[in-house]
Design an enzyme around this catalytic site. Structure first.
Site, mmCIF file in Angstrom:
data_model
loop_
_atom_site.group_PDB
_atom_site.id
_atom_site.type_symbol
_atom_site.label_atom_id
_atom_site.label_comp_id
_atom_site.label_asym_id
_atom_site.label_seq_id
_atom_site.Cartn_x
_atom_site.Cartn_y
_atom_site.Cartn_z
ATOM 1 N N LYS A 13 0.836 -1.210 0.000
ATOM 2 C CA LYS A 13 0.000 0.000 0.000
ATOM 3 C C LYS A 13 0.866 1.252 0.000
ATOM 4 O O LYS A 13 0.640 2.171 -0.773
ATOM 5 C CB LYS A 13 -0.908 0.050 1.247
ATOM 6 C CG LYS A 13 -1.874 -1.095 1.386
ATOM 7 C CD LYS A 13 -2.834 -0.879 2.549
ATOM 8 C CE LYS A 13 -2.179 -0.820 3.924
ATOM 9 N NZ LYS A 13 -1.512 -2.069 4.345
ATOM 10 N N ARG A 88 -8.868 1.199 9.779
ATOM 11 C CA ARG A 88 -8.354 -0.137 10.065
ATOM 12 C C ARG A 88 -9.439 -1.012 10.696
ATOM 13 O O ARG A 88 -9.213 -2.175 10.975
ATOM 14 C CB ARG A 88 -7.268 0.003 11.088
ATOM 15 C CG ARG A 88 -5.773 -0.149 10.890
ATOM 16 C CD ARG A 88 -5.177 -0.906 9.851
ATOM 17 N NE ARG A 88 -3.851 -1.383 10.178
ATOM 18 C CZ ARG A 88 -2.734 -0.744 9.870
ATOM 19 N NH1 ARG A 88 -2.741 0.400 9.239
ATOM 20 N NH2 ARG A 88 -1.571 -1.290 10.155
ATOM 21 N N ARG A 127 11.675 -6.743 4.932
ATOM 22 C CA ARG A 127 11.472 -5.322 4.633
ATOM 23 C C ARG A 127 12.362 -4.429 5.504
ATOM 24 O O ARG A 127 12.515 -4.658 6.681
ATOM 25 C CB ARG A 127 10.000 -4.967 4.890
ATOM 26 C CG ARG A 127 9.694 -3.508 4.633
ATOM 27 C CD ARG A 127 8.220 -3.259 4.533
ATOM 28 N NE ARG A 127 7.552 -3.237 5.830
ATOM 29 C CZ ARG A 127 6.274 -2.887 5.982
ATOM 30 N NH1 ARG A 127 5.531 -2.572 4.932
ATOM 31 N NH2 ARG A 127 5.721 -2.895 7.183
ATOM 32 N N ARG A 154 11.892 -2.376 11.127
ATOM 33 C CA ARG A 154 10.918 -1.963 12.141
ATOM 34 C C ARG A 154 10.750 -3.075 13.167
ATOM 35 O O ARG A 154 10.743 -4.249 12.806
ATOM 36 C CB ARG A 154 9.559 -1.688 11.469
ATOM 37 C CG ARG A 154 9.483 -0.342 10.802
ATOM 38 C CD ARG A 154 8.251 -0.185 9.938
ATOM 39 N NE ARG A 154 7.000 -0.713 10.497
ATOM 40 C CZ ARG A 154 5.832 -0.636 9.881
ATOM 41 N NH1 ARG A 154 5.727 -0.039 8.704
ATOM 42 N NH2 ARG A 154 4.750 -1.148 10.433
ATOM 43 N N ARG A 165 0.159 -9.206 13.678
ATOM 44 C CA ARG A 165 -0.378 -8.139 12.824
ATOM 45 C C ARG A 165 -1.320 -8.728 11.765
ATOM 46 O O ARG A 165 -2.343 -8.141 11.426
ATOM 47 C CB ARG A 165 0.767 -7.364 12.154
ATOM 48 C CG ARG A 165 1.550 -6.548 13.168
ATOM 49 C CD ARG A 165 2.815 -6.001 12.567
ATOM 50 N NE ARG A 165 2.570 -5.012 11.543
ATOM 51 C CZ ARG A 165 3.445 -4.708 10.584
ATOM 52 N NH1 ARG A 165 4.592 -5.334 10.514
ATOM 53 N NH2 ARG A 165 3.152 -3.785 9.709
#
Ligand code: AMP
Length: 208
Positions: A13, A88, A127, A154, A165
Site C-alpha cells: 500500500k 483499520r 522489509r 521496524r 499483525r
C-alpha cells in the site's frame, strides 16, 4: 483523487501510495507513519501508541482519529488524499464517513491491494524502512535511495510480531472489504507482482 487503500500489512500500500503522490501531488496520509513520528518524538500519544504497535495490535481509535482529522484539514489534502492504513476497523470507517461528509467530500474509491498471506510473511521479514522518510525496500538496501537516510528493520516487522499483525488484519480490517464493497466503491488489484506492473493496474482501476 480521494481514496482509501486497503490490504494486509506488507501488501505494498505504502509503495503504491508513494507512486501516486509523486505523479499526482496528492497528500499521503499514512497513520503508521504519523504514529511512528509520534513515537520518535516521544509525545504523550507516541508513548501510549508504542505499546500497541510493538504488540502488533491496533492503537485505540481515539488516539488515531485525531491525527487523521488534523492531517485531513491541512492544505495539501484539499487537492486530494490517499489514506494508507486508515481506516483499520469498521468504527474508524464510520468516523471517516462522518468527517468527510462534514467536509463536503466524497471518497472516489477504496483500493484493495491483494496479496496472499504466505507472500506477506516473507515480504515483511525482509522489509527495511528509512528512518528519515519512511521509504521501504528489501533487506539488501542499507541506505535510502530517496533521501540517503538509514534503512532499519521496524520492530513490528520482526517474526514474532508479524503473525499478530496478520491476525489483527484478518479479524478487524478485512471486514472493510465488505464495507466498501457494499458502498459500491471497492476496486482490487493483484499486488503479488512487480511494483510497476501493480501501479499500471492501480491507475487503470482508479480511472487515472
Ligand atoms: P502500518 O505502518 O500501517 O503497518 O502501521 C503500523 C502499526 O501502527 C499498526 O500495526 C498499528 O499498531 C498502528 N496503526 C496504524 N494505523 C492504525 C489505525 N488506523 N488504527 C489503529 N492502529 C493503527
Amino acid at each position: 483523487m480521494k481514496i482509501v487503500l486497503l490490504g494486509a500489512p506488507g501488501a505494498g500500500k505504502g509503495t503504491q501510495a508513494q507512486k501516486l503522490v509523486e505523479e499526482f501531488g496528492v497528500a499521503h496520509i499514512s497513520t503508521g507513519d504519523l504514529l511512528r513520528a509520534a513515537v520518535k518524538a516521544q509525545s504523550e500519544l507516541g508513548v501510549k501508541a508504542k505499546e500497541y504497535m510493538d504488540a502488533g495490535q491496533l492503537v485505540p481509535d481515539e488516539l488515531v482519529v485525531g491525527l487523521v482529522k488534523e492531517r485531513l484539514a491541512q492544505d495539501d489534502a484539499k487537492i486530494g488524499f490517499i489514506l494508507d492504513g486508515f481506516p483499520r476497523n469498521t468504527a474508524q470507517a464510520i468516523t471517516l464517513d462522518a468527517e468527510l461528509s462534514k467536509m463536503g467530500v466524497d471518497l472516489d474509491g477504496a483500493l484493495l491491494v491483494d496479496v496472499a498471506s504466505e507472500v506477506i510473511v516473507n515480504r515483511l521479514s525482509s522489509r527495511r524502512t528509512c528512518r528519515s522518510c519512511g521509504y521501504t525496500a528489501g533487506a539488501d538496501t542499507s541506505v535510502c535511495p530517496r533521501c540517503n537516510g538509514e534503512m532499519y528493520q521496524r520492530d513490528d516487522d520482526k517474526p514474532e510480531t508479524i503473525q499478530k499483525r496478520l491476525d489483527t488484519y484478518a479479524s478487524q480490517t478485512e471486514p472493510l472489504i465488505e464495507y466498501y464493497g457494499g458502498k459500491g466503491i471497492l476496486v482490487k488489484v493483484d499486488g503479488d507482482r512487480p511494483v510497476d506492473e501493480v501501479y499500471v493496474d492501480v491507475k487503470k482501476e482508479l480511472g487515472l
